[in-house]
Write an enzyme that holds these catalytic residues in place. Structure first.
Site, PDB file in Angstrom:
ATOM      1  N   TYR A 142       7.529 -41.121  26.201  1.00  0.00           N
ATOM      2  CA  TYR A 142       6.394 -41.989  26.687  1.00  0.00           C
ATOM      3  C   TYR A 142       5.210 -41.698  27.947  1.00  0.00           C
ATOM      4  O   TYR A 142       3.829 -41.297  27.524  1.00  0.00           O
ATOM      5  CB  TYR A 142       5.533 -42.986  25.611  1.00  0.00           C
ATOM      6  N   LYS A 192      21.375 -40.272  22.105  1.00  0.00           N
ATOM      7  CA  LYS A 192      21.817 -39.055  21.435  1.00  0.00           C
ATOM      8  C   LYS A 192      22.553 -38.348  22.790  1.00  0.00           C
ATOM      9  O   LYS A 192      22.390 -37.346  22.724  1.00  0.00           O
ATOM     10  CB  LYS A 192      20.267 -38.605  20.865  1.00  0.00           C
ATOM     11  N   ASP A 224      20.829 -40.432  14.920  1.00  0.00           N
ATOM     12  CA  ASP A 224      20.689 -40.813  13.347  1.00  0.00           C
ATOM     13  C   ASP A 224      21.004 -41.524  12.697  1.00  0.00           C
ATOM     14  O   ASP A 224      21.048 -41.939  11.572  1.00  0.00           O
ATOM     15  CB  ASP A 224      21.107 -39.060  13.773  1.00  0.00           C
ATOM     16  N   ASP A 248      10.586 -47.458  19.182  1.00  0.00           N
ATOM     17  CA  ASP A 248       8.937 -47.572  18.158  1.00  0.00           C
ATOM     18  C   ASP A 248       9.454 -47.411  16.933  1.00  0.00           C
ATOM     19  O   ASP A 248       9.056 -47.608  16.213  1.00  0.00           O
ATOM     20  CB  ASP A 248       8.584 -46.093  18.873  1.00  0.00           C
ATOM     21  N   ASP A 252      10.848 -50.542  13.297  1.00  0.00           N
ATOM     22  CA  ASP A 252       9.273 -50.553  12.547  1.00  0.00           C
ATOM     23  C   ASP A 252      10.028 -50.160  11.679  1.00  0.00           C
ATOM     24  O   ASP A 252      10.190 -50.909  10.227  1.00  0.00           O
ATOM     25  CB  ASP A 252       8.465 -48.958  12.450  1.00  0.00           C
TER      26      ASP A 252
END
Ligand code: NAD
Length: 356
Positions: A142, A192, A224, A248, A252
């Site tokens: 980001y 990852k 994942d 992020d 959620d």
């Protein structure tokens, strides 16, 4: 002892729920012999209306000069047509940057009394759930280099770079391990590393930090798999630590498991225990000023402030116990009432304060 708290009620239901958290904090002060001094400041739409800016300099200065910040929520339809850089929500980014808030903590709790609200099968969350996602907040993709290329062999393209420095990973890993020490002593680092170089660095640095915490178990999961495990068997987790973008998404997902947005607190921390505490939900303009908002997310955010910034664990426990007692006694706000009789925002705050 006196603690200085900057209060940022903000917009919509923000002022409603912050008022109830103050009620509860005052009760804690009375019972445990602390005093809390509140400095109320403007941010978001309320600040735009009064000063023309979503984050006035005075607000930044007062927040910086306080021991901690308690925020309600910002934004609403009145300001939706404003250009992106002038919208109320920009105040949040500004505060994060100005206050150096690099760690975002989002607990996902399912109270046993509310397990019906979770979209997961009862047997998966039987007995309640209590996990926390620690998200790196100021680095990664980001904030990395980004751009567009007008021409590539496959036509115009765009890119965003994921980059982490060792020190950025080290400080967020420490936050996660420090938290695990106060909880069930397990950290799951999510990356990852089978594909990304930045994740391999992440995994190596987290393993180094883990050596300083021999009593805390460390697990590594690919993102994942972590997303899958969160809905398959969330109880295996205690503290999850991950990068900005993975955090992020996973935070959620974790909050959806609880099924009740009005119950979820959060904290954003900088170095030296300073923090900004706020509910996960927004300003809920549809119910603002109607005495319908659930103040528990903000009340639990105040409990996090006591625990993590002020080091007042017994006081934080007593707020959390009062919230559990409120639910056990059958009290509900409209968002979680499911057929039961409900109480209003102010009554909920008063009952919880009385239960302390
Ligand atoms: P929202 O969280 O405000 O509301 C979503 C739904 O949940 C609404 O139906 C609302 O009534 C309900 N809800 C939220 N909090 C509740 C509570 N405490 N008690 C009972 N019900 C509650 O999300 P939204 O509708 O997408 O956004 C509304 C505004 O809030 C927008 O302007 C958005 O930009 C802003 N927002 C601010 C923050 C923040 O300040 N941190 C976060 C998210 C959204």
């Amino acid at each position: 002892m006196n603690y200085n708290i900057a209060l940022v009620p903000g917009d919509g239901i923000g002022p409603d729920v912050v008022a109830e958290a103050v009620k509860v904090l005052d009760k804690i002060g009375e019972k445990f012999g602390h005093s809390f001094t509140y400095n109320k400041v403007l941010a978001g739409g309320a600040a735009i209306d009064q000063t023309g800016k979503c984050l006035p300099q005075e607000t930044i200065d007062i927040c910086k000069g306080s021991d901690a910040v308690l925020l309600g929520a910002v934004g609403g339809p009145k300001w939706d047509s404003y250009p992106g850089d002038q919208r109320p929500e920009r105040a949040l980014l500004g505060l994060r940057k100005e206050l150096g808030l690099f760690a975002n903590l989002r607990p996902a709790m399912v109270f046993e009394q509310l397990s019906d609200a979770s979209p997961l099968k009862p047997e998966i969350i039987e007995g309640g759930l209590d996990i926390v996602v620690v998200r790196e907040l100021t680095g990664g993709i980001y904030f990395g280099e980004k751009g567009v290329k007008e021409s590539t062999p496959l036509g115009p393209a765009a890119y965003d770079v994921e980059q982490y420095a060792e020190e950025e990973v080290r400080r967020i890993a420490k936050v996660a391990f420090d938290m695990a020490v106060k909880r069930r002593r397990k950290v799951t680092s999510v990356d990852k590393a089978n594909v990304l170089e930045s994740s391999r660095l992440w995994r190596r640095v987290v393993a180094e930090v883990a050596k300083e915490y021999p009593d805390v178990e460390l697990d590594n999961l690919y993102v994942d798999n972590a997303a899958m495990q969160l809905v398959r068997n969330p109880k295996q987790f205690d503290v999850l630590v991950t990068s900005n973008i993975f955090g992020d998404i996973l935070s959620d997902e974790a909050s959806q498991i609880t099924g009740s947005i009005g119950m979820l607190p959060s904290a954003s921390l900088s170095t030296g225990n300073f923090g900004m505490y706020e509910p996960v939900h927004g300003s809920a303009p549809d119910i603002a000023g109607k005495n319908l908002a659930n103040p528990i997310a903000t009340i639990l955010s105040a409990a996090m402030m006591l625990r993590y910034t002020f080091g007042l664990s017994a006081e934080a426990d007593s707020i959390e116990d009062a919230v559990k007692a409120f639910l056990t006694k059958g009290f509900r706000t409209p968002d979680i009432c499911a057929g039961k009789e409900s109480v209003g925002t102010d009554q909920a705050g008063t009952i919880i304060a009385d239960l302390i």
